[in-house]
Design a protein around this motif. Sequence first.
Motif, PDB file in Angstrom:
ATOM      1  N   GLU A 104       6.974  -6.682   9.491  1.00  0.00           N
ATOM      2  CA  GLU A 104       6.091  -7.828   9.662  1.00  0.00           C
ATOM      3  C   GLU A 104       4.632  -7.424   9.567  1.00  0.00           C
ATOM      4  N   CYS A 105       4.337  -6.122   9.711  1.00  0.00           N
ATOM      5  CA  CYS A 105       2.976  -5.648   9.457  1.00  0.00           C
ATOM      6  C   CYS A 105       2.553  -5.984   8.036  1.00  0.00           C
ATOM      7  N   VAL A 106       3.475  -5.846   7.097  1.00  0.00           N
ATOM      8  CA  VAL A 106       3.156  -6.162   5.711  1.00  0.00           C
ATOM      9  C   VAL A 106       2.907  -7.657   5.557  1.00  0.00           C
ATOM     10  N   GLY A 107       3.763  -8.465   6.178  1.00  0.00           N
ATOM     11  CA  GLY A 107       3.557  -9.904   6.113  1.00  0.00           C
ATOM     12  C   GLY A 107       2.206 -10.305   6.671  1.00  0.00           C
ATOM     13  N   ARG A 117      -3.491  -5.937  -5.167  1.00  0.00           N
ATOM     14  CA  ARG A 117      -2.444  -5.904  -6.185  1.00  0.00           C
ATOM     15  C   ARG A 117      -1.094  -5.564  -5.569  1.00  0.00           C
ATOM     16  N   GLY A 118      -1.127  -4.838  -4.447  1.00  0.00           N
ATOM     17  CA  GLY A 118       0.120  -4.480  -3.789  1.00  0.00           C
ATOM     18  C   GLY A 118      -0.125  -3.939  -2.400  1.00  0.00           C
ATOM     19  N   TYR A 119       0.970  -3.841  -1.627  1.00  0.00           N
ATOM     20  CA  TYR A 119       0.919  -3.447  -0.216  1.00  0.00           C
ATOM     21  C   TYR A 119       1.960  -2.350   0.005  1.00  0.00           C
ATOM     22  N   LEU A 120       1.470  -1.158   0.382  1.00  0.00           N
ATOM     23  CA  LEU A 120       2.339  -0.001   0.545  1.00  0.00           C
ATOM     24  C   LEU A 120       2.536   0.299   2.020  1.00  0.00           C
ATOM     25  N   TYR A 121       3.785   0.306   2.464  1.00  0.00           N
ATOM     26  CA  TYR A 121       4.171   0.542   3.854  1.00  0.00           C
ATOM     27  C   TYR A 121       4.693   1.960   4.001  1.00  0.00           C
ATOM     28  N   ILE A 122       4.127   2.709   4.980  1.00  0.00           N
ATOM     29  CA  ILE A 122       4.674   4.017   5.338  1.00  0.00           C
ATOM     30  C   ILE A 122       4.605   4.166   6.859  1.00  0.00           C
ATOM     31  N   ASN A 123       5.327   5.139   7.402  1.00  0.00           N
ATOM     32  CA  ASN A 123       5.273   5.442   8.832  1.00  0.00           C
ATOM     33  C   ASN A 123       4.363   6.631   9.092  1.00  0.00           C
ATOM     34  N   ASP A 124       3.906   6.749  10.346  1.00  0.00           N
ATOM     35  CA  ASP A 124       3.025   7.858  10.691  1.00  0.00           C
ATOM     36  C   ASP A 124       3.776   9.181  10.730  1.00  0.00           C
ATOM     37  N   ASP A 125       5.081   9.155  11.024  1.00  0.00           N
ATOM     38  CA  ASP A 125       5.836  10.401  11.198  1.00  0.00           C
ATOM     39  C   ASP A 125       6.553  10.807   9.914  1.00  0.00           C
ATOM     40  N   MET A 126       5.750  11.019   8.894  1.00  0.00           N
ATOM     41  CA  MET A 126       6.309  11.444   7.606  1.00  0.00           C
ATOM     42  C   MET A 126       5.206  12.075   6.776  1.00  0.00           C
ATOM     43  N   ILE A 127       5.589  12.717   5.694  1.00  0.00           N
ATOM     44  CA  ILE A 127       4.649  13.204   4.692  1.00  0.00           C
ATOM     45  C   ILE A 127       4.896  12.413   3.420  1.00  0.00           C
ATOM     46  N   VAL A 128       3.856  11.798   2.901  1.00  0.00           N
ATOM     47  CA  VAL A 128       3.968  11.073   1.634  1.00  0.00           C
ATOM     48  C   VAL A 128       3.140  11.810   0.592  1.00  0.00           C
ATOM     49  N   ASN A 129       3.785  12.359  -0.401  1.00  0.00           N
ATOM     50  CA  ASN A 129       3.104  13.046  -1.501  1.00  0.00           C
ATOM     51  C   ASN A 129       2.682  11.998  -2.529  1.00  0.00           C
ATOM     52  N   LYS A 225       1.715  -7.943  -5.499  1.00  0.00           N
ATOM     53  CA  LYS A 225       1.057  -9.217  -5.213  1.00  0.00           C
ATOM     54  C   LYS A 225       1.894 -10.408  -5.677  1.00  0.00           C
ATOM     55  N   LYS A 226       2.551 -10.291  -6.825  1.00  0.00           N
ATOM     56  CA  LYS A 226       3.270 -11.449  -7.353  1.00  0.00           C
ATOM     57  C   LYS A 226       4.431 -11.879  -6.464  1.00  0.00           C
ATOM     58  N   PHE A 227       4.889 -10.982  -5.594  1.00  0.00           N
ATOM     59  CA  PHE A 227       5.954 -11.324  -4.643  1.00  0.00           C
ATOM     60  C   PHE A 227       5.428 -11.471  -3.210  1.00  0.00           C
ATOM     61  N   SER A 228       4.128 -11.289  -3.023  1.00  0.00           N
ATOM     62  CA  SER A 228       3.595 -11.172  -1.670  1.00  0.00           C
ATOM     63  C   SER A 228       3.705 -12.464  -0.869  1.00  0.00           C
ATOM     64  N   ASP A 229       3.485 -13.619  -1.494  1.00  0.00           N
ATOM     65  CA  ASP A 229       3.566 -14.872  -0.741  1.00  0.00           C
ATOM     66  C   ASP A 229       4.994 -15.132  -0.273  1.00  0.00           C
ATOM     67  N   GLN A 230       5.964 -14.914  -1.152  1.00  0.00           N
ATOM     68  CA  GLN A 230       7.350 -15.083  -0.750  1.00  0.00           C
ATOM     69  C   GLN A 230       7.716 -14.083   0.345  1.00  0.00           C
ATOM     70  N   TRP A 231       7.246 -12.843   0.187  1.00  0.00           N
ATOM     71  CA  TRP A 231       7.559 -11.821   1.192  1.00  0.00           C
ATOM     72  C   TRP A 231       7.080 -12.247   2.565  1.00  0.00           C
ATOM     73  N   GLN A 232       5.823 -12.645   2.685  1.00  0.00           N
ATOM     74  CA  GLN A 232       5.283 -12.934   4.008  1.00  0.00           C
ATOM     75  C   GLN A 232       5.948 -14.155   4.631  1.00  0.00           C
ATOM     76  N   ARG A 233       6.397 -15.105   3.836  1.00  0.00           N
ATOM     77  CA  ARG A 233       7.084 -16.282   4.373  1.00  0.00           C
ATOM     78  C   ARG A 233       8.490 -15.917   4.870  1.00  0.00           C
ATOM     79  N   ILE A 234       9.211 -15.146   4.084  1.00  0.00           N
ATOM     80  CA  ILE A 234      10.563 -14.756   4.485  1.00  0.00           C
ATOM     81  C   ILE A 234      10.514 -13.761   5.634  1.00  0.00           C
ATOM     82  N   ILE A 252      15.312  -8.874   2.421  1.00  0.00           N
ATOM     83  CA  ILE A 252      14.211  -9.713   1.940  1.00  0.00           C
ATOM     84  C   ILE A 252      13.976  -9.475   0.448  1.00  0.00           C
ATOM     85  N   MET A 253      13.965  -8.218   0.052  1.00  0.00           N
ATOM     86  CA  MET A 253      13.791  -7.905  -1.368  1.00  0.00           C
ATOM     87  C   MET A 253      14.896  -8.529  -2.207  1.00  0.00           C
TER      88      MET A 253
END
Length: 327
Positions: A104-107, A117-129, A225-234, A252-253
Amino acid sequence: MCQFECFIRTFVGIIHPSPAVVSSPSNDDKYHNPIDTKAGECFKNYFDDILLIIIYHYPFYDTLPLLMSLYKDAFKNIVICGSKDYSEHPIMVVDIGPGYYGYECVGEAIRRYPDYRGYLYINDDMIVNWWTFHKLDKEKFWLGAKFVVDGVHTMWKRPIITGWLWWSMSSNSAKACENSYSEIIKQYRSSKYINVTKLIETHLANGEGVKRCFNTWSDLFYVPKKFSDQWQRISTVFHKNRVFLEVSVPTIMSFIDLQSSWEFHLGLYLPDKYGWRRFDDGKLVWESYNHNIKFMHPVKYHTAVSKINVEKLKNDVIPYSKRFLKC
């Protein structure tokens, strides 16, 4: 499929970033495409059109400077999700439960910052290369783990399968997911915002003709972005019904787009390799890590026993990442 620490996660919220942390792209900003990275060698400004959202399941904000050192030079715009206010960083707290509903943070980010253009979700307890992202299509969903039809929950089928505890225990996500499906269909049946007929057709195609609730690791995903409105509603409906993170994200996806169109940016989940155990001391983390891995989870930084993780990130990963920005 949930990590060991899912049993003890605490409340999660959203940091409302100040203008110094997040700025809305102007309409004149150009989208940055894979070719802009010069075959993955240069990421300067490449992520300027993406909002990075980092989730803190615990308010261990003392690690924020460390994480920002890894991400801030690549990602101009960052939102931090956490459980409470923090004097060193502007925080907005939102009710997303005991660490189970970070999606729901993304929503919320989409509603507050709709121009990315887009929203990238990650957790604090990881390494993202993040330098491994140059071939990903910013117009598609990204997911860090695949899911299969076998073992998922078929809606309204009883008894509820028990092979994965989150279907029937704790969050009771099987029933909560069913309730969300029913509510979405009812709420948006005559709505201009969501084409319910298409939503059902897409979901059935992803479920091989059956209405299903999916589950998979969901520590990294991206919403274009093109899916963002549907994402936040669902997402709002799933959040209202308290559907667990690792059910909500793939399900949801599955309503919005065909799985065959998603980008699967597969990382290394240490429990998949080593089984259920704690990885705080970093021994198994650094035996498994290399710079070509998309991401790795979990990697802890807060406790004293995790000192090696902090040192390795400072002395190896972060210096290595800088080479992709000096261009």
